[in-house]
Scaffold this active site. Structure first.
Site, PDB file in Angstrom:
ATOM      1  CD  GLU A 147      -1.319   0.228   3.686  1.00  0.00           C
ATOM      2  OE1 GLU A 147      -1.790  -0.742   4.303  1.00  0.00           O
ATOM      3  OE2 GLU A 147      -1.646   1.407   3.932  1.00  0.00           O
TER       4      GLU A 147
ATOM      5  CB  SER B 254      -8.661   2.733   9.417  1.00  0.00           C
ATOM      6  OG  SER B 254      -9.446   2.399   8.308  1.00  0.00           O
TER       7      SER B 254
END
Lengths: 433, 444
Positions: free
Chosen positions: A201, A255
């Site tokens: 990521e 998050s």
């Protein structure tokens, strides 16, 4: 075979994409679609994302062309499966010739139509139309790049749709990043017969950021900052670019939070992270105010007053704590007033939402500032979907960076906020590294 | 000349003390600052230490002359008169240290003025005061020698919210007649300065909280805790089964990273007793833990919040790395069990309905503690300091947090950093303030 008038081989592809200009497509070029060849083997022989691995069963000229050109077949997706949201970027080709269209397999056409003629999908899927990049040239094709998101919670529904539309017959692998690429890998395989090409990521994030900033479009600048962040009446958004961006501190607020020091396109390190991120803001807000969505939480926060909830320096000192340069209005203890029953009864849900936003944002700002100081970096780039439609946090971050560093640090933001991972995944599909 | 416990600057001439120590009419009148001379009583003397002890105004009883002589001795020895207090008025709690002399001679006792005696008895014969005052008996330092006197050092705390009542009590007990100034630190020393003056005719000598913290900490570590070490750490912090508390001392304590966790947090890099800097702070401190717990669980006190937290499971509330990755995030060394997003599960209604108040309390504790640990670690790395000392009342009876901090320091630094703790947790500021009072004479 020539293509865009350029000689095609792997190296060239990289160049083409890096240039910001859009190149017209030559008429001579062959479309890259290939006939649907349902063959269970194609699913099982799927491997890593190089063009070579795409099955050679098809006898079409197009597939061979595509392989030679190392351009993957449509559809072109990049996917980032995060802790809270799935981010999907979809390239819609606009230069499809009549011939290509005729050959186009039904389900591919249906996917294209479904995605581009809707702005909402099911109950929770959304296409951020205002972020659409038009007339983009990618890998020799011209088209629009679409940005779609839906809660990770609804991934099963997405997989089901992929299965119903026989997505696996079109595309044996899908470039995906984010934790979910690992977590849901077997779900993709089992439920939709799809093989995920898993990507890191943070690699994708950086790649996506650098690419989108370099793309010139007629639209607004990707990168911007706030002028006069301390002055609510005169605080304005100003465009900028990431020219000579290195070194750069990249703060990704999803998050949770990751903080990266980026020295060059291929050289970065994850400095640290914090678990107090966007998920904390939303989770706490839901608990404290009864709201259910991010948008509701932000709406409430915009109307609240956090100083009723927080204990400020002046609440403890009666004024400034001069010795160490802490102004009376600085927060000494977040939620510190809430240990008093009287005060608890006097604050509103809006105040609580605001305090949660301010607390999480300032904590991120504080940690970021420490990292910037330690890494000797002055430019800080904030991305991630916590900042989506969240001007309050952006301004707070801009202000905090400026104030506590006495003007040394500059906070920058990008329009496509949380989509860079997905863009990076798409780029990996088109230009495998 | 000897430094008074009150600096000359803050001395107000209207505060007078009669030689017999009794309540002078000054204390009952003109509490609002006018410098009128009290009427009524015959003689009185100025308590300022510039007093030479040869005042002519010494008519009266032998007892009175005795007191005067003793007070003069005190002054000559640069010793302030009793009572000896140090006070730290924080954002949530007031910390008070009181030195109870145990070497009082019969003569001294006889001379002792009534209200001083009454204060001493009140403090030492109770362990609770009013509804919220508490004396931490287990922390008492016995037979301590300070400024040439031997006595016990008592540790008392009460909520800052109860300050008006405390000041009222000071007024009722005519505290001002005993003591012209009171050494106080913490933000409240500034915030309540006027209230002390107006309501109880007391002048505060305001001291910086971080100066006092360091001074107090080094002192208590030096004198020890009734023969035992003040300082401790955890061995095998990563192993819940074999994690044990071990004593240590702060020999060669410098440099140290000092993390003071009160309502909020200050982080200091301390290079020597007089050379330190405040590196940074965070507003997510003990006050945040308590405030959020009260909101989320309906509890009302720190003790209740900790009790709930001890029974909860924060992993029901937090989103872990494995919840997002399905396992570890190996590339960057993040174990599946690490928290990726604190309270991250709480955006789901289903999960909200399935967790308990205890889980929420635990998650709040873990979130605040880990955030502090993370920031402390960053500072330690940047300042290149390996020893991190955690103090402050957030850690009072809070083994969950102390162990978590010990673990976090050890784990994330791969054993490079060590977390240290001190038994007297949140009282060092008050001790430091007391020391300022006694400053000119310090016994080893």
């Amino acid at each position: 075979m020539a293509f865009n008038g350029h000689q095609r081989d792997d190296d060239d592809i990289i160049d083409e994409n890096e240039t910001p200009s859009k190149q017209p497509r030559s008429d001579k070029e062959m479309p890259v679609h290939f006939r649907n060849e349902p063959n269970s083997e194609s699913a099982t022989t799927a491997g890593r994302a190089t063009s070579d691995r795409r099955t050679s069963q098809s006898a079409t000229r197009h597939r061979h062309d595509s392989v030679k050109k190392t351009r993957p077949p449509f559809p072109w997706f990049g996917m980032d499966i995060g802790g809270t949201l799935v981010k999907l970027v979809y390239f819609e080709p606009k230069d499809i010739t009549a011939e290509e269209e005729q050959e186009e397999v039904e389900n591919l056409k249906s996917i294209r139509r479904y995605l581009t003629s809707n702005t909402a999908y099911g109950k929770t899927g959304i296409r951020d139309v205002h972020l659409e990049l038009q007339d983009l040239t990618l890998c020799g094709r011209k088209g629009n790049l679409h940005f779609i998101r839906f809660p990770t919670h609804d991934l099963p529904a997405f997989l089901q749709m992929g299965r119903d539309k026989h997505f696996s017959s079109l595309h044996t692998t899908l470039c995906a990043t984010g934790g979910g690429a690992y977590k849901f890998e077997s779900d993709f395989r089992m439920m939709a017969d799809l093989e995920l090409h898993k990507l890191d990521e943070l690699d994708c994030l950086i790649r996506g950021v650098l690419y989108l900033d370099s793309v010139m479009s007629s639209g607004p600048s990707e990168c911007y900052y706030f002028e006069n962040p301390a002055d609510p009446d005169h605080c304005v958004q100003k465009p900028c670019t990431l020219e000579n961006p290195y070194p750069l501190l990249l703060v990704n607020i999803g998050s949770g939070v990751s903080i990266l020091a980026v020295y060059s396109e291929d050289n970065y390190k994850r400095v640290t992270g914090t678990s107090l991120g966007g998920g904390t803001f939303l989770g706490l807000c839901c608990l404290l105010t009864g709201c259910s969505t991010f948008e509701e939480a932000l709406e409430m926060a915009s109307q609240g007053e956090s100083t009723r909830v927080d204990k400020l320096v002046r609440d403890i000192y009666g004024g400034d704590y001069e010795r160490f340069g802490l102004p009376g209005w600085a927060v000494a203890s977040s939620f510190g007033n809430m240990m008093s029953k009287e005060k608890r009864e006097s604050v509103s849900k809006e105040d609580l939402a605001r305090a949660t936003l301010v607390t999480i944002t300032n904590n991120i700002g504080s940690i970021t500032r420490m990292c910037a100081l330690n890494e000797n970096i002055e430019t800080v780039l904030f991305v991630g979907n916590f900042l989506r439609v969240n001007t309050l946090s952006m301004k707070l971050l801009a202000y905090a960076m400026d104030y506590w560093s006495k003007g040394q640090l500059k906070a920058l933001f990008l329009r496509h906020e949380g989509y860079f991972g997905a863009v990076g995944a798409l780029l990996e599909l088109l230009h495998p590294s | 000349k000897a430094k008074n416990c009150g600096s000359q600057k803050v001395f107000h001439s209207h505060v007078m003390v009669a030689t017999n120590g009794s309540c002078c009419s000054s204390s009952s009148s003109n509490a609002f600052g006018s410098s009128t001379v009290p009427s009524g009583s015959g003689t009185f003397e100025n308590m300022h230490h510039l007093h030479r002890g040869d005042d002519a105004e010494c008519n009266g009883s032998p007892a009175k002359r005795c007191r005067l002589r003793r007070r003069t001795e005190s002054v000559r020895k640069h010793r302030p008169p009793f009572p000896w207090f140090g006070m730290d008025i924080g954002g949530t709690l007031v910390k008070l240290v009181y030195f109870e002399p145990v070497d009082i001679t019969a003569e001294e006792e006889q001379e002792e003025v009534e209200n001083l005696k009454s204060i001493r008895r009140y403090l030492t014969s109770n362990v609770a005061y009013g509804k919220t005052g508490v004396r931490d008996v287990h922390l008492e330092l016995r037979n301590l020698t300070m400024c040439g006197r031997t006595g016990n050092l008592h540790f008392i705390r009460f909520p800052t919210q109860a300050m008006p009542r405390f000041i009222q009590m000071g007024r009722d007990k005519n505290f001002s007649s005993l003591h012209t100034t009171l050494c106080a630190t913490g933000g409240g020393a500034y915030k309540f300065e006027n209230d002390f003056r107006m309501m109880a005719d007391l002048e505060l000598l305001k001291l910086d909280e971080l100066d006092c913290l360091i001074r107090g900490l080094l002192f208590v570590d030096r004198v020890g805790f009734n023969g035992h070490p003040e300082c401790y750490y955890f061995q095998n912090p990563s192993d819940t089964q074999s994690c044990v508390k071990k004593p240590c001392t702060l020999d060669n304590p410098f440099p140290m990273l000092l993390v003071n966790i009160g309502s909020g947090v200050s982080i200091l890099a301390v290079y020597s007793e007089n050379n330190y800097k405040r590196v940074t702070g965070t507003s997510l401190g003990g006050g945040t833990f308590l405030g959020l717990c009260c909101l989320l669980t309906g509890c009302e006190t720190f003790e209740e919040a900790l009790e709930m937290a001890s029974k909860g499971d924060s992993t029901n509330v937090d989103k872990l790395v494995k919840d997002i990755y399905g396992g570890d995030y190996e590339r960057f060394g993040l174990q599946g069990s690490a928290v990726a997003s604190s309270f991250g599960h709480m955006m789901s209604k289903e999960k909200r309905d399935s967790i308990s108040k205890e889980d929420l309390a635990r998650a709040t504790l873990v979130t605040i503690t880990n955030n502090i640990g993370s920031i402390a670690r960053m500072c330690a790395v940047n300042e290149k300091i390996e020893r991190v000392v955690f103090v402050g009342n957030f850690l009072r009876i809070n083994t969950v947090s102390t162990k978590l901090l010990a673990y976090a320091m050890d784990y994330w630094s791969k054993g490079q950093l060590r977390a240290l703790f001190l038994e007297h947790e949140g009282y060092f500021g008050a001790v430091g303030a007391l020391m300022e009072l006694l400053k000119t004479t310090e016994d080893p």
